[in-house]
Design an enzyme around this catalytic site. Sequence first.
Site, PDB file in Angstrom:
ATOM      1  N   HIS A   1       0.824  -1.209   0.000  1.00  0.00           N
ATOM      2  CA  HIS A   1       0.000   0.000   0.000  1.00  0.00           C
ATOM      3  C   HIS A   1       0.859   1.260   0.000  1.00  0.00           C
ATOM      4  O   HIS A   1       1.995   1.264   0.490  1.00  0.00           O
ATOM      5  CB  HIS A   1      -0.936   0.007   1.201  1.00  0.00           C
ATOM      6  CG  HIS A   1      -2.031  -1.004   1.090  1.00  0.00           C
ATOM      7  ND1 HIS A   1      -3.050  -1.106   2.004  1.00  0.00           N
ATOM      8  CD2 HIS A   1      -2.290  -1.951   0.149  1.00  0.00           C
ATOM      9  CE1 HIS A   1      -3.876  -2.067   1.653  1.00  0.00           C
ATOM     10  NE2 HIS A   1      -3.434  -2.605   0.528  1.00  0.00           N
TER      11      HIS A   1
ATOM     12  N   GLU B   1       0.662   4.040   1.719  1.00  0.00           N
ATOM     13  CA  GLU B   1       1.078   4.579   3.016  1.00  0.00           C
ATOM     14  C   GLU B   1       2.238   3.773   3.600  1.00  0.00           C
ATOM     15  O   GLU B   1       3.167   4.344   4.185  1.00  0.00           O
ATOM     16  CB  GLU B   1      -0.080   4.716   3.992  1.00  0.00           C
ATOM     17  CG  GLU B   1      -1.016   3.573   4.141  1.00  0.00           C
ATOM     18  CD  GLU B   1      -2.146   3.467   3.121  1.00  0.00           C
ATOM     19  OE1 GLU B   1      -1.868   3.317   1.913  1.00  0.00           O
ATOM     20  OE2 GLU B   1      -3.310   3.471   3.541  1.00  0.00           O
TER      21      GLU B   1
ATOM     22  N   CYS C   1      -6.345   1.519   5.113  1.00  0.00           N
ATOM     23  CA  CYS C   1      -6.887   0.284   5.682  1.00  0.00           C
ATOM     24  C   CYS C   1      -6.415   0.186   7.136  1.00  0.00           C
ATOM     25  O   CYS C   1      -5.530   0.932   7.575  1.00  0.00           O
ATOM     26  CB  CYS C   1      -6.434  -0.931   4.873  1.00  0.00           C
ATOM     27  SG  CYS C   1      -4.697  -1.401   5.084  1.00  0.00           S
TER      28      CYS C   1
ATOM     29  N   CYS D   1      -2.547  -0.637   7.612  1.00  0.00           N
ATOM     30  CA  CYS D   1      -1.688   0.523   7.356  1.00  0.00           C
ATOM     31  C   CYS D   1      -1.861   1.580   8.431  1.00  0.00           C
ATOM     32  O   CYS D   1      -0.888   2.216   8.839  1.00  0.00           O
ATOM     33  CB  CYS D   1      -1.982   1.112   5.978  1.00  0.00           C
ATOM     34  SG  CYS D   1      -1.317   0.111   4.629  1.00  0.00           S
TER      35      CYS D   1
END
Length: 129
Positions: A55, A57, A83, A86
């Site tokens: 992801h 992030e 999410c 994360c």
Amino acid sequence: MVAKRSTCDRRNVGAVIVKDKNILSTGYNGSPKGLPHCDEAGHEMSDGHCVRTIHAEANALIQAAKHGVAMDEAVMYLTDSPCYDCFKMLVNSGIKEVVYGEYYDSRYGSSSKVLKLAKKARIKIRTSF
């Protein structure tokens, strides 16, 4: 602009970490370094989500760590809401605020978990840039 570097054609997500009006780190969703990307090898699907990529992030935090940049009291700007997994990383990194452009509930109602954790961790979450 950072999201345009994404190599997953299902969703282009970008992250920018800022402190005192300075960009500390950026990230986008893409495969681990040196491994095939979705746009090359196709998607690796699990429960309706592509899991081939890291992801945005997480990649932004990895870049910061790789270059020795502290995240304490920084703000993360995201194209999409984070999410739960994360967001837990953001808590541990010292990020004080998360600003996202578009809501995206990627895992099993994670938005309510993220909001509860944000409140407990005293991290501000808001939408729109």
